[in-house]
Design an enzyme around this catalytic site. Structure first.
Site, PDB file in Angstrom:
ATOM      1  N   PHE A 152      -1.491  12.868   4.778  1.00  0.00           N
ATOM      2  CA  PHE A 152      -1.482  13.263   6.583  1.00  0.00           C
ATOM      3  C   PHE A 152      -2.433  13.886   6.749  1.00  0.00           C
ATOM      4  O   PHE A 152      -2.795  14.090   8.113  1.00  0.00           O
ATOM      5  CB  PHE A 152      -0.044  13.494   6.680  1.00  0.00           C
ATOM      6  N   LYS A 176      -4.494   2.500   2.195  1.00  0.00           N
ATOM      7  CA  LYS A 176      -3.180   2.704   2.736  1.00  0.00           C
ATOM      8  C   LYS A 176      -3.021   4.315   2.972  1.00  0.00           C
ATOM      9  O   LYS A 176      -2.987   5.363   2.441  1.00  0.00           O
ATOM     10  CB  LYS A 176      -2.408   2.705   1.444  1.00  0.00           C
ATOM     11  N   GLU A 179       1.756   7.522   6.379  1.00  0.00           N
ATOM     12  CA  GLU A 179       2.616   6.839   7.623  1.00  0.00           C
ATOM     13  C   GLU A 179       2.747   7.872   8.804  1.00  0.00           C
ATOM     14  O   GLU A 179       3.351   7.443   9.749  1.00  0.00           O
ATOM     15  CB  GLU A 179       3.839   6.045   7.154  1.00  0.00           C
ATOM     16  N   SER A 229       0.321  14.954  -2.572  1.00  0.00           N
ATOM     17  CA  SER A 229       1.078  16.162  -3.419  1.00  0.00           C
ATOM     18  C   SER A 229       1.086  15.822  -4.927  1.00  0.00           C
ATOM     19  O   SER A 229       1.026  14.702  -5.380  1.00  0.00           O
ATOM     20  CB  SER A 229       2.243  16.226  -2.877  1.00  0.00           C
ATOM     21  N   CYS A 284      -5.681  21.302   1.655  1.00  0.00           N
ATOM     22  CA  CYS A 284      -5.536  21.390   0.128  1.00  0.00           C
ATOM     23  C   CYS A 284      -6.420  22.505  -0.177  1.00  0.00           C
ATOM     24  O   CYS A 284      -6.488  23.030  -1.242  1.00  0.00           O
ATOM     25  CB  CYS A 284      -5.819  20.139  -0.405  1.00  0.00           C
ATOM     26  N   GLU A 384       3.704  25.109  -3.587  1.00  0.00           N
ATOM     27  CA  GLU A 384       2.858  24.955  -2.416  1.00  0.00           C
ATOM     28  C   GLU A 384       3.324  24.794  -1.116  1.00  0.00           C
ATOM     29  O   GLU A 384       4.621  23.969  -0.958  1.00  0.00           O
ATOM     30  CB  GLU A 384       1.931  23.421  -2.656  1.00  0.00           C
TER      31      GLU A 384
HETATM   32  P1  NAD Z   1       2.169  12.939   0.008  1.00  0.00           P
HETATM   33  O1  NAD Z   1       2.391  13.144  -1.567  1.00  0.00           O
HETATM   34  O2  NAD Z   1       3.600  13.048   0.327  1.00  0.00           O
HETATM   35  O3  NAD Z   1       1.610  11.462   0.329  1.00  0.00           O
HETATM   36  C1  NAD Z   1       0.455  11.057   0.170  1.00  0.00           C
HETATM   37  C2  NAD Z   1       0.252   9.618   0.071  1.00  0.00           C
HETATM   38  O4  NAD Z   1       1.406   9.001  -0.819  1.00  0.00           O
HETATM   39  C3  NAD Z   1       0.700   9.061   1.508  1.00  0.00           C
HETATM   40  O5  NAD Z   1      -0.081   7.855   1.829  1.00  0.00           O
HETATM   41  C4  NAD Z   1       2.061   8.562   1.189  1.00  0.00           C
HETATM   42  O6  NAD Z   1       2.923   7.480   1.933  1.00  0.00           O
HETATM   43  C5  NAD Z   1       2.321   8.120  -0.236  1.00  0.00           C
HETATM   44  N1  NAD Z   1       3.673   8.532  -0.695  1.00  0.00           N
HETATM   45  C6  NAD Z   1       4.549   9.442  -0.300  1.00  0.00           C
HETATM   46  N2  NAD Z   1       5.818   9.396  -1.158  1.00  0.00           N
HETATM   47  C7  NAD Z   1       5.421   8.407  -2.247  1.00  0.00           C
HETATM   48  C8  NAD Z   1       6.205   8.057  -3.170  1.00  0.00           C
HETATM   49  N3  NAD Z   1       7.534   8.429  -3.403  1.00  0.00           N
HETATM   50  N4  NAD Z   1       5.796   7.197  -4.016  1.00  0.00           N
HETATM   51  C9  NAD Z   1       4.425   6.403  -3.701  1.00  0.00           C
HETATM   52  N5  NAD Z   1       3.578   6.891  -2.656  1.00  0.00           N
HETATM   53  C10 NAD Z   1       4.155   8.032  -1.876  1.00  0.00           C
HETATM   54  O7  NAD Z   1       1.272  14.164   0.525  1.00  0.00           O
HETATM   55  P2  NAD Z   1       1.134  14.278   2.177  1.00  0.00           P
HETATM   56  O8  NAD Z   1       2.207  15.263   2.477  1.00  0.00           O
HETATM   57  O9  NAD Z   1       0.795  13.359   3.054  1.00  0.00           O
HETATM   58  O10 NAD Z   1      -0.104  15.273   2.034  1.00  0.00           O
HETATM   59  C11 NAD Z   1      -0.075  16.725   1.707  1.00  0.00           C
HETATM   60  C12 NAD Z   1      -0.284  16.901  -0.103  1.00  0.00           C
HETATM   61  O11 NAD Z   1      -1.713  16.394  -0.069  1.00  0.00           O
HETATM   62  C13 NAD Z   1      -0.322  18.379  -0.106  1.00  0.00           C
HETATM   63  O12 NAD Z   1       0.103  18.578  -1.389  1.00  0.00           O
HETATM   64  C14 NAD Z   1      -1.953  18.711  -0.250  1.00  0.00           C
HETATM   65  O13 NAD Z   1      -2.430  19.732  -1.054  1.00  0.00           O
HETATM   66  C15 NAD Z   1      -2.328  17.266  -0.932  1.00  0.00           C
HETATM   67  N6  NAD Z   1      -3.921  17.164  -0.628  1.00  0.00           N
HETATM   68  C16 NAD Z   1      -4.680  17.055  -1.685  1.00  0.00           C
HETATM   69  C17 NAD Z   1      -5.983  16.979  -1.514  1.00  0.00           C
HETATM   70  C18 NAD Z   1      -6.975  17.331  -2.716  1.00  0.00           C
HETATM   71  O14 NAD Z   1      -8.071  17.039  -2.418  1.00  0.00           O
HETATM   72  N7  NAD Z   1      -6.424  17.668  -3.832  1.00  0.00           N
HETATM   73  C19 NAD Z   1      -6.590  17.013  -0.263  1.00  0.00           C
HETATM   74  C20 NAD Z   1      -5.653  16.845   0.758  1.00  0.00           C
HETATM   75  C21 NAD Z   1      -4.088  16.990   0.578  1.00  0.00           C
END
Ligand code: NAD
Length: 502
Positions: A152, A176, A179, A229, A284, A384
């Site tokens: 997000f 994808k 959401e 994450s 991140c 985090e």
């Molecule tokens: P998230 O892991 O909740 O979601 C990421 C994606 O995975 C979304 O598209 C979501 O719909 C999907 N998703 C969520 N739950 C899922 C599941 N159980 N099974 C399969 N797919 C699932 O992350 P977020 O809250 O959207 O974003 C924040 C996180 O992203 C933080 O941990 C941040 O550090 C990380 N991030 C990392 C980087 C990097 O470059 N390392 C960059 C940006 C964000």
């Protein structure tokens, strides 16, 4: 049924409502209002969207590299002209302030610009006469259909870390998006259409875990770029690679900023506050741990506290410094960390729970929080938080600071502030982290380098964009060929020994 607008999928160059009746609410975090609903894909929708990408794959791979590059170039021109529209969408669904949203779009645009140079990056090698009359050349070809799953916090930039390179190298893409803020993906899909991208090359599959699993399991999807994450990144990596796909899965982070005793403390304080609280800490690459080395602690904390108290939290369209958190649930989770830190004995220097926001009462507000005397066993250090919480850990020496950074399970970004070139150089060698800043708090590499962390911050061996991105979205072939000189009579004969150079 509801009167709210539906945010659809995108396939075959147009919006697709899909057949699944599952939906998710999309909110404006600055007002708390539900502004739309987003379609959540089921198996049939996933099949339809992936089918659109599959149908376009061969034609796009066979389109000349110049023609592909011209489309990417037109996309860049349109994006540059209309980036304010995209920034406004980001602010409306994510909450980050307008200037920050524009910054996000510009950093994504850099990757589009990098992808405009793809003909150079796709050049193979050629060796003449490796054996008598035998030549060798190498080439890189697209993977086919690739999936991009994004978080997000950067609804435009993170997808743009991947899709410009994937498209320029001849792949078709299924994005994808998160959401929580899905509208940016459709705006970008429309822009591709205007830029002349053939239907089916760029597609959007909206949804949650079901959509992600469909991409991870579908045999036509050959590569997956994921950002999110750490637990989900690990899951995506294991499931996707278990299905034989190429996967790069970028995970969470806990970034340290080490301030050595010889640092310029005003510069360090400015940068710590900007990097700790920009985008409400939902980056991140945000700095979440400030490591004060030796005698600098008291002065540094005082300077950081002064600057933190001066920040204006509020609606991102009103020229404030920091916007709301993305959802109410996330806001409450971050606030619960503040409570846990206080209970564990960290000193609350600035308390974000007392914020007076410049915005609607129902917005998801939490002001910046500064903790001092944080120790590595506290949950606010270990986990985090992904919110506007900056922790100061005091250590006695450079060695202790490096041990702290290296003991952390994440390895995304780290910064050192110092006036000593020698100390900075030693730090670069000593730390086990993928992206390092020297007097730079958020060392996000330019598009022509590659972005990615170490340890629990990245699963897989390719980082995003730069030459590693080109490599990720292509497969290598090496061709060894023998063409007889028509003027020379061929010499043949059997030879069963392993081929050697002659
Ligand atoms: P998230 O892991 O909740 O979601 C990421 C994606 O995975 C979304 O598209 C979501 O719909 C999907 N998703 C969520 N739950 C899922 C599941 N159980 N099974 C399969 N797919 C699932 O992350 P977020 O809250 O959207 O974003 C924040 C996180 O992203 C933080 O941990 C941040 O550090 C990380 N991030 C990392 C980087 C990097 O470059 N390392 C960059 C940006 C964000």
């Amino acid at each position: 049924m509801t009167d709210l607008p539906l945010i659809p999928h995108w396939a075959d160059g147009r919006p697709l409502d899909g057949s699944s009746s599952r939906r998710g609410d999309v909110t404006n975090p600055a007002t708390g209002e539900v502004t739309a609903q987003v379609a959540f894909a089921g198996a049939e929708d996933a099949e339809r969207v992936i089918g659109s990408a599959r149908a376009a794959a061969r034609g796009w791979a066979e389109t000349s590299v110049s023609a592909r590059t011209q489309v990417v170039f037109r996309f860049r021109e349109l994006l540059n002209q209309r980036k304010e529209e995209l920034a406004a969408i980001i602010t409306r669904e994510h909450g980050k302030v307008t200037a920050d949203a524009l910054g996000e779009v510009s950093r994504g645009q850099e990757v589009v610009e990098f992808a405009c140079g793809i003909p150079h990056l796709l050049k193979g090698g050629y060796s003449e006469n490796v054996s008598t009359g035998v030549d060798v050349h190498s080439k890189r070809q697209p993977m086919g259909v690739v999936g991009v799953i994004s978080p997000f916090n950067f609804p435009a930039m993170v997808p743009m870390w991947f899709f410009p390179v994937a498209i320029a190298t001849g792949n078709t893409v299924v994005l994808k998006p998160s959401e929580k803020d899905p509208s940016a993906s459709l705006w970008m899909a429309e822009l591709w259409r205007e830029a002349g991208l053939p239907d089916g090359v760029f597609n959007v599959l909206q949804g949650d875990k079901e959509a992600v699993d469909a991409l991870l399991d579908h045999p036509d999807v050959k590569a997956i770029s994921f950002v999110g994450s750490t637990p989900i990144a690990r899951y995506v990596y294991e499931r996707g690679s278990g299905n034989g796909k190429r996967v790069q899965a970028l995970g969470g982070a806990k970034n340290h900023m080490v301030v050595l005793p010889d640092a310029d403390l005003d510069l360090a304080a400015d940068q710590a506050v900007s990097a700790g609280f920009g985008s409400a800490g939902e980056r991140c690459m945000a700095i979440s741990v400030l490591v004060a080395v030796g005698p600098v602690g008291d002065e540094l904390v005082a300077k950081v506290a002064d600057r933190t108290r001066g920040l204006r939290t509020g609606d991102g369209t009103r020229g404030t410094d920091m916007g709301p958190l993305v959802t109410r649930a996330h806001r409450d989770k971050v606030a619960s960390y503040v409570e846990e830190g206080e209970t564990a004995g960290a000193k609350v220097v600035v308390d974000g729970r007392e914020v007076q926001p410049d915005g609607a009462a129902e917005g998801f507000w939490l002001g910046p929080t500064l903790f001092d005397n944080v120790s590595p066993d506290m949950s606010i250090y270990r986990e985090e938080i992904f919110g506007p919480v900056l922790n100061v850990v005091r250590v006695d020496s450079y060695d202790e600071a490096v041990r702290l950074v290296n003991a952390n399970p994440y390895g995304n970004g780290v910064a050192v502030f110092t006036s000593s070139g020698g100390a900075a150089r030693k730090f670069e060698v000593d730390v086990e982290v993928g992206m390092i800043g020297v007097n730079v708090p958020i060392p996000v590499p330019m598009a022509y380098y590659s972005f990615g962390g170490w340890k629990n911050s990245l699963f897989g061996d390719s980082h995003a964009h730069g030459t590693e991105g080109v490599h990720f979205f292509t497969r290598g072939k090496v061709v060894t060929s023998r063409w007889g000189d028509p003027a020379v009579k061929p010499t043949g004969g059997l030879e069963l020994a392993f081929p050697q150079n002659k």
